[in-house]
Write a protein that holds these residues in place. Structure first.
Motif, short mmCIF file in Angstrom:
data_model
loop_
_atom_site.label_atom_id
_atom_site.label_comp_id
_atom_site.label_asym_id
_atom_site.label_seq_id
_atom_site.Cartn_x
_atom_site.Cartn_y
_atom_site.Cartn_z
N ASN A 6 56.50 23.05 60.58
CA ASN A 6 56.83 22.05 61.62
C ASN A 6 57.18 22.70 62.95
OD1 ASN A 6 56.51 19.69 59.97
ND2 ASN A 6 58.49 20.13 59.02
N SER A 63 51.39 24.60 58.88
CA SER A 63 51.80 23.25 59.29
C SER A 63 53.13 22.87 58.65
CB SER A 63 50.73 22.23 58.91
OG SER A 63 49.55 22.41 59.66
N SER A 84 51.52 22.71 66.17
CA SER A 84 50.48 21.73 65.88
C SER A 84 49.17 22.48 65.62
CB SER A 84 50.30 20.77 67.06
OG SER A 84 51.42 19.96 67.24
N MET A 93 55.57 20.36 69.96
CA MET A 93 56.04 21.29 68.95
C MET A 93 56.78 22.47 69.60
SD MET A 93 55.56 20.47 65.82
CE MET A 93 54.58 19.44 64.71
#
Length: 388
Positions: free
Chosen positions: A157, A154, A160, A215
């Motif tokens: 970035n 996580s 998800s 994402m």
């Protein structure tokens, strides 16, 4: 070495294959180096990891971590890496491998796969390993490792993370997470996302549609089932329609044993599409199986049930078949391939104890078990990536 008191296995599925061969092979090599570092730090001299005729349950110690297997499923455009060992070491190696994949592999959403997916690192499963009959699997250790992996990836970035099973506070099933929090059942396969929204999942429920994540590298589902789960794929030919494929799915599902009188114990089955070029059959289907009780409902039982289903299909064509053409409707008329994906619990435990699950390591005293084992895994993975 570490005691086999709390061992886990970890399967990592990446939406990339032949077109990313160089990067995938590099990921494998670095993971193998990291495993070796953990073994050395844990006091495992290379010469200690030798063959043993004893069962794992009788051993005092096993290797802290190993990359047991790596596989490239070319028709689906995806690859998988399979680790086993102590929760801490497995989480460390898995996190590094996944973070490297996320940062190094380009991901072009709808064009990246021929198979339903939700992201570049599509699915991570961390499962307990039962090392003896007296001391069963430690699910909490596996769930903790899954959460640790999720926290690390996580931080990139780039994806998800969605937890399921024992890694989720509500113990939500993978099918529910995919349905409610990802676009898995809506994305279909490459170039066909608009036509898959009404499929059913392993629970048989109609799917709602979910917009893709914002994402850059999509979503990742990560979690822990209650026990070790094996995987088995049945890739059907273009002669089998979607409705026919669904009958096979129903015929394999373990939950149908009580209500319908057929099925394989513990099998969760799902009908999925995948897309090939028209010359290869175009849009075809697979039945993906989770074997949650491999002892009673393993690969052998699934293959037996598949054979029964094929006989049923052949009977339906009986009016069109004469004595000279009956052989047309054989196994390969319906099934392109049927094969296990990943590892078994026994394989993981044998490798951790230095056995190699049938791989011919050789007899040269100058080469360690792990040197030879890693070389075989790397060569096999490279061969998988080159398959048509």
């Amino acid at each position: 070495m570490v005691p086999p008191s709390a061992l886990v296995a970890c399967n990592i599925y990446v939406t990339a294959a032949a077109s990313h061969s160089s990067t995938l092979l590099s990921l494998l090599r670095r993971a193998q180096v990291q495993c070796r570092q953990h073994r050395l730090q844990g006091g495992v001299a290379e010469d200690e990891a030798t063959h043993s005729n004893n069962d794992v349950s009788a051993n005092d110690r096993v290797s802290p971590v190993a990359l047991v297997h790596a596989y490239a499923d070319i028709p689906y455009g995806r690859s998988s890496f399979h680790l086993a060992g102590s929760p801490r070491c497995v989480a460390d190696v898995a996190s590094a491998l996944i973070c490297n994949a996320l940062s190094e592999i380009e991901f072009n959403d709808s064009k990246s796969a021929r198979h339903p997916f939700v992201g570049l690192v599509d699915h991570v499963s961390v499962m307990p390993l039962a090392h003896s009959m007296d001391n069963g699997p430690n699910v909490e250790e596996a769930a903790s490792a899954a959460c640790n992996i999720g926290k690390q990836i996580s931080k990139t970035n780039l994806t998800s993370v969605h937890y399921y099973g024992r890694a989720c506070p509500n113990n939500t099933t993978l099918a529910t997470v995919r349905r409610e929090r990802t676009s898995f059942f809506h994305c279909g396969a490459r170039g066909d996302s608009a036509n898959v929204g009404t499929q059913t999942d392993a629970t048989g429920d109609n799917q709602s549609t979910k917009p893709p994540t914002a994402m850059l590298k999509g979503d990742t589902t990560i979690g822990t089932p209650a026990q070790f789960v094996e995987n088995f794929n049945i890739r059907l030919t273009s002669n089998v329609s979607f409705n026919q494929a669904k009958t096979l799915t129903q015929y394999l599902r373990g939950r149908n044993l009580e209500t319908k009188g057929f099925g394989v114990p513990g099998v969760e089955a799902l009908t999925l599409p995948y897309v090939r070029c028209p010359s290869e059959g175009g849009r075809v289907y697979e039945v993906a199986c989770n074997l949650t009780n491999p002892t009673e409902g393993g690969v052998k039982q699934v293959r037996t049930q598949l054979d029964k289903w094929i006989e049923m299909q052949k009977q339906q064509f009986s009016d069109e078949v004469d004595e000279n053409s009956g052989s047309v409707f054989n196994f390969h008329y319906f099934v392109e391939d049927a094969y296990p994906v990943g590892t078994t619990e026994k394989q993981c435990l044998e490798v951790l104890s230095g056995k190699g699950f049938g791989i011919n390591i050789g007899t040269s005293s100058s080469k360690s078990f792990w040197d030879e084992y890693d070389k075989v895994i790397l060569n096999n993975f490279e061969a998988f990536l080159k398959q048509n």
